[in-house]
Scaffold this motif. Structure first.
Motif, PDB file in Angstrom:
ATOM      1  N   LYS A   1    -135.101 -60.621  23.397  1.00 20.20           N
ATOM      2  CA  LYS A   1    -134.224 -59.815  23.527  1.00 20.20           C
ATOM      3  C   LYS A   1    -134.064 -58.837  23.697  1.00 20.20           C
ATOM      4  O   LYS A   1    -133.254 -57.743  23.379  1.00 20.20           O
ATOM      5  N   GLN A   2    -135.101 -57.955  24.885  1.00 22.55           N
ATOM      6  CA  GLN A   2    -134.565 -56.475  25.724  1.00 22.55           C
ATOM      7  C   GLN A   2    -133.720 -56.882  26.771  1.00 22.55           C
ATOM      8  O   GLN A   2    -133.866 -57.633  27.704  1.00 22.55           O
ATOM      9  N   PRO A   3    -132.847 -56.723  26.792  1.00 24.22           N
ATOM     10  CA  PRO A   3    -132.108 -56.782  28.318  1.00 24.22           C
ATOM     11  C   PRO A   3    -132.854 -55.836  29.654  1.00 24.22           C
ATOM     12  O   PRO A   3    -133.957 -54.775  29.785  1.00 24.22           O
ATOM     13  N   VAL A   4    -132.791 -56.624  30.372  1.00 19.86           N
ATOM     14  CA  VAL A   4    -132.622 -55.933  31.839  1.00 19.86           C
ATOM     15  C   VAL A   4    -132.873 -54.435  32.416  1.00 19.86           C
ATOM     16  O   VAL A   4    -132.113 -53.792  31.836  1.00 19.86           O
TER      17      VAL A   4
ATOM     18  N   VAL B   1    -122.877 -54.821  22.952  1.00 18.54           N
ATOM     19  CA  VAL B   1    -123.604 -53.592  21.854  1.00 18.54           C
ATOM     20  C   VAL B   1    -123.252 -53.445  21.205  1.00 18.54           C
ATOM     21  O   VAL B   1    -122.404 -54.550  20.318  1.00 18.54           O
ATOM     22  N   ARG B   2    -123.975 -52.926  20.364  1.00 22.62           N
ATOM     23  CA  ARG B   2    -123.767 -52.444  18.381  1.00 22.62           C
ATOM     24  C   ARG B   2    -124.130 -50.872  18.074  1.00 22.62           C
ATOM     25  O   ARG B   2    -124.977 -50.276  18.929  1.00 22.62           O
ATOM     26  N   GLY B   3    -123.810 -50.584  17.054  1.00 29.35           N
ATOM     27  CA  GLY B   3    -123.966 -49.499  16.550  1.00 29.35           C
ATOM     28  C   GLY B   3    -122.810 -48.132  17.312  1.00 29.35           C
ATOM     29  O   GLY B   3    -122.696 -48.216  17.707  1.00 29.35           O
ATOM     30  N   ASP B   4    -122.733 -47.336  16.558  1.00 25.63           N
ATOM     31  CA  ASP B   4    -122.543 -45.826  17.049  1.00 25.63           C
ATOM     32  C   ASP B   4    -122.828 -45.626  18.698  1.00 25.63           C
ATOM     33  O   ASP B   4    -122.059 -44.982  18.785  1.00 25.63           O
ATOM     34  N   ALA B   5    -124.579 -46.193  18.356  1.00 21.35           N
ATOM     35  CA  ALA B   5    -124.757 -45.536  19.622  1.00 21.35           C
ATOM     36  C   ALA B   5    -124.320 -47.149  21.187  1.00 21.35           C
ATOM     37  O   ALA B   5    -125.856 -46.437  21.996  1.00 21.35           O
TER      38      ALA B   5
ATOM     39  N   PHE C   1    -127.100 -55.157  22.855  1.00 19.89           N
ATOM     40  CA  PHE C   1    -127.999 -56.445  22.493  1.00 19.89           C
ATOM     41  C   PHE C   1    -127.680 -57.869  23.353  1.00 19.89           C
ATOM     42  O   PHE C   1    -127.000 -58.090  23.698  1.00 19.89           O
ATOM     43  N   VAL C   2    -128.966 -58.391  23.064  1.00 20.66           N
ATOM     44  CA  VAL C   2    -128.853 -59.701  23.910  1.00 20.66           C
ATOM     45  C   VAL C   2    -128.873 -60.626  22.357  1.00 20.66           C
ATOM     46  O   VAL C   2    -129.767 -61.071  21.351  1.00 20.66           O
ATOM     47  N   VAL C   3    -128.909 -61.799  22.719  1.00 19.21           N
ATOM     48  CA  VAL C   3    -128.561 -62.960  21.482  1.00 19.21           C
ATOM     49  C   VAL C   3    -129.568 -64.037  21.858  1.00 19.21           C
ATOM     50  O   VAL C   3    -130.167 -64.378  23.188  1.00 19.21           O
ATOM     51  N   TRP C   4    -130.827 -63.901  20.862  1.00 23.09           N
ATOM     52  CA  TRP C   4    -131.460 -65.029  21.315  1.00 23.09           C
ATOM     53  C   TRP C   4    -131.864 -65.795  19.695  1.00 23.09           C
ATOM     54  O   TRP C   4    -131.981 -65.676  18.524  1.00 23.09           O
ATOM     55  N   GLY C   5    -131.528 -66.501  19.138  1.00 19.47           N
ATOM     56  CA  GLY C   5    -131.233 -67.934  18.313  1.00 19.47           C
ATOM     57  C   GLY C   5    -131.235 -69.097  18.800  1.00 19.47           C
ATOM     58  O   GLY C   5    -131.603 -69.789  18.904  1.00 19.47           O
ATOM     59  N   VAL C   6    -130.739 -70.059  17.528  1.00 18.41           N
ATOM     60  CA  VAL C   6    -131.193 -71.040  16.723  1.00 18.41           C
ATOM     61  C   VAL C   6    -129.653 -71.473  16.399  1.00 18.41           C
ATOM     62  O   VAL C   6    -128.822 -71.137  16.133  1.00 18.41           O
ATOM     63  N   ASN C   7    -129.609 -73.177  17.179  1.00 19.99           N
ATOM     64  CA  ASN C   7    -128.247 -74.145  16.244  1.00 19.99           C
ATOM     65  C   ASN C   7    -128.972 -74.100  14.200  1.00 19.99           C
ATOM     66  O   ASN C   7    -129.582 -74.812  14.996  1.00 19.99           O
TER      67      ASN C   7
ATOM     68  N   ALA D   1    -126.998 -54.452   4.177  1.00 20.05           N
ATOM     69  CA  ALA D   1    -125.755 -54.740   5.075  1.00 20.05           C
ATOM     70  C   ALA D   1    -125.191 -53.725   6.274  1.00 20.05           C
ATOM     71  O   ALA D   1    -125.415 -53.465   6.689  1.00 20.05           O
ATOM     72  N   GLU D   2    -126.137 -52.785   5.315  1.00 21.80           N
ATOM     73  CA  GLU D   2    -125.550 -50.798   6.353  1.00 21.80           C
ATOM     74  C   GLU D   2    -126.418 -50.952   7.317  1.00 21.80           C
ATOM     75  O   GLU D   2    -125.380 -50.299   8.465  1.00 21.80           O
ATOM     76  N   THR D   3    -127.238 -51.516   7.683  1.00 26.63           N
ATOM     77  CA  THR D   3    -128.441 -51.151   8.907  1.00 26.63           C
ATOM     78  C   THR D   3    -128.011 -51.995   9.547  1.00 26.63           C
ATOM     79  O   THR D   3    -128.964 -52.436  10.437  1.00 26.63           O
ATOM     80  N   LEU D   4    -127.090 -53.580   9.639  1.00 25.30           N
ATOM     81  CA  LEU D   4    -127.034 -54.723  10.423  1.00 25.30           C
ATOM     82  C   LEU D   4    -125.550 -54.135  11.137  1.00 25.30           C
ATOM     83  O   LEU D   4    -124.346 -54.849  10.859  1.00 25.30           O
ATOM     84  N   PRO D   5    -125.857 -53.387  12.062  1.00 24.47           N
ATOM     85  CA  PRO D   5    -124.889 -52.843  12.634  1.00 24.47           C
ATOM     86  C   PRO D   5    -123.402 -54.503  13.609  1.00 24.47           C
ATOM     87  O   PRO D   5    -124.476 -55.044  13.916  1.00 24.47           O
ATOM     88  N   THR D   6    -122.470 -54.145  13.381  1.00 22.42           N
ATOM     89  CA  THR D   6    -121.376 -55.516  13.662  1.00 22.42           C
ATOM     90  C   THR D   6    -121.330 -55.599  15.855  1.00 22.42           C
ATOM     91  O   THR D   6    -121.708 -54.233  16.326  1.00 22.42           O
ATOM     92  N   VAL D   7    -121.790 -56.274  15.601  1.00 22.59           N
ATOM     93  CA  VAL D   7    -121.574 -56.257  17.400  1.00 22.59           C
ATOM     94  C   VAL D   7    -120.091 -56.695  18.304  1.00 22.59           C
ATOM     95  O   VAL D   7    -119.767 -57.444  18.001  1.00 22.59           O
ATOM     96  N   ARG D   8    -120.364 -56.773  19.445  1.00 26.62           N
ATOM     97  CA  ARG D   8    -119.419 -55.814  20.251  1.00 26.62           C
ATOM     98  C   ARG D   8    -119.599 -56.073  21.406  1.00 26.62           C
ATOM     99  O   ARG D   8    -120.789 -55.492  22.095  1.00 26.62           O
TER     100      ARG D   8
END
Length: 366
Positions: A361-364, A34-38, A42-48, A18-25
């Motif tokens: 998953k890589q931003p443009v 974006v996610r993390g302090d830096a 973040f680009v979503v690539w997912g499944v239903n 959990a500590e290595t999964l930054p919250t997305v905002r």
């Protein structure tokens, strides 16, 4: 043997804590995730992950057959996905208008921990009434005001469980909400598709209100319910792109007056064969200055190559795409004794989806 293999696999596959999964905002400029302090893009690539091969919804079997869920999440991760959209049934989570099913909430907490370990974010879609058999009789008898109050209680209960988990990508308030037309409707649910009712009305009667006024009031009430417990995770509504369906008009839920409190845009696109350019034009109508996610897509009405073109052409302005996974790998689909053309189409798309994962998953420009 299947469950033994799962146990052996999870002994050595590295997991993400959990500590290595930054919250997305949403980024400060409001245009992407974006996610993390830096502030990593973040680009979503997912499944239903809406149902399995037998048509069962996740919360129909996730307690009795938890090992199946664990295996499926591992397979989803191996596809290269970083997000899983789950669909929670109101009837499974509420025993009464003001009483939650604690067993369901506990299982949701368990799923969050699994997602954290796998490094997968959850798009949590709620208020599902896909199976009529799971809709409480008392729910259908409620007035609009009572029904909205019940829906708000559902979201309060879910948000209280989810508020501290970094695995939550977003809360999707309802799958494809619609409103009554000029004439009052008699049923809260829309049309049936393969034994399921994916579309739900917010009101049966506009009662001299505008569609915008009803939609805004409902969105605001649901958002308030979530924000009682969770002030950090994103909120959205997955909508039918009527701009695409009817070839004109403007978005309702993502108009400035209705969608002010929604953090990003979610739309469901199934391009027609030979009409990829039309689909891209329609999708651009939802590019309203917020992150934009194609929350459903599949080569249902077009070829696999055309859907790939749709994804590639939308990469310049979209921030994520979510397809489908129904509990079977491409290999399992191809080797099934009852394999059909549908199995072959799904298997081929899963392979294409996986092959595109790292690039998408890589931003443009990065």
């Amino acid at each position: 043997m299947r469950h033994l293999l799962i146990a052996i696999t999870f002994c050595w596959i590295p997991t993400v804590c959990a500590e290595t999964l930054p919250t997305v905002r949403v980024a400060n400029n409001g245009e992407h995730f974006v996610r993390g302090d830096a502030d990593e893009r973040f680009v979503v690539w997912g499944v239903n992950y809406d149902h399995n091969g037998d048509g069962e919804l996740l919360d129909d079997y996730w307690i009795e057959r938890w090992d199946d869920v664990v295996e499926d999440f591992s397979e989803i991760k191996q596809l290269g996905a970083n997000c899983v959209r789950i669909h929670l049934q109101l009837g499974k989570f509420l025993e009464a208008p003001d009483r939650a099913n604690q067993a369901a909430l506990d299982q949701l907490a368990k799923l969050l921990k699994l997602a954290e370990r796998q490094g997968l974010y959850l798009d949590i879609t709620g208020l599902a009434c896909y199976h009529k058999a799971n809709i409480p009789d008392w729910y259908d008898l409620q007035s609009e005001q009572e029904r909205w109050r019940t829906q708000a209680f559902f979201w309060e209960s879910v948000a209280e469980v989810c508020r501290d988990s970094p695995a939550v990508f977003c809360y999707d308030l309802m799958n494809e909400p619609i409103l009554a037309g000029k004439q009052p409707a008699s049923d809260w649910l829309g049309g049936e598709l393969a034994g399921k009712f994916f579309v739900q009305r917010l009101t049966l009667d506009l009662a001299d209100r505008t569609r915008q006024a009803v939609a805004k009031a409902w969105v605001d009430q649901m958002v308030e319910a979530i924000r009682k417990h969770d002030d950090q995770h994103l909120i959205t509504v997955g909508v039918i792109p009527w701009v695409f369906v009817f070839g004109g008009g403007k978005p309702l839920f993502y108009s400035s007056d209705v969608g002010e409190r929604l953090d990003f845009v979610s739309v469901h696109f199934y391009p027609q064969k030979g009409q990829v350019a039309k689909a891209i034009t329609a999708l651009q109508a939802y590019n309203v200055g917020k992150p934009l996610v194609v929350e459903e897509m599949f080569p249902l009405k077009c070829t696999e190559a055309e859907l790939t073109d749709f994804v590639n052409h939308s990469k310049g302005f979209a921030d994520g795409w979510i397809s489908f996974y129904w509990g079977a790998t491409s290999k399992q689909l191809r080797e099934a004794d009852d394999a059909t053309i549908g199995h072959a189409i799904t298997a081929s798309w899963l392979e294409r989806f996986s092959s595109m994962a790292e690039e998408m998953k890589q931003p443009v420009g990065e």
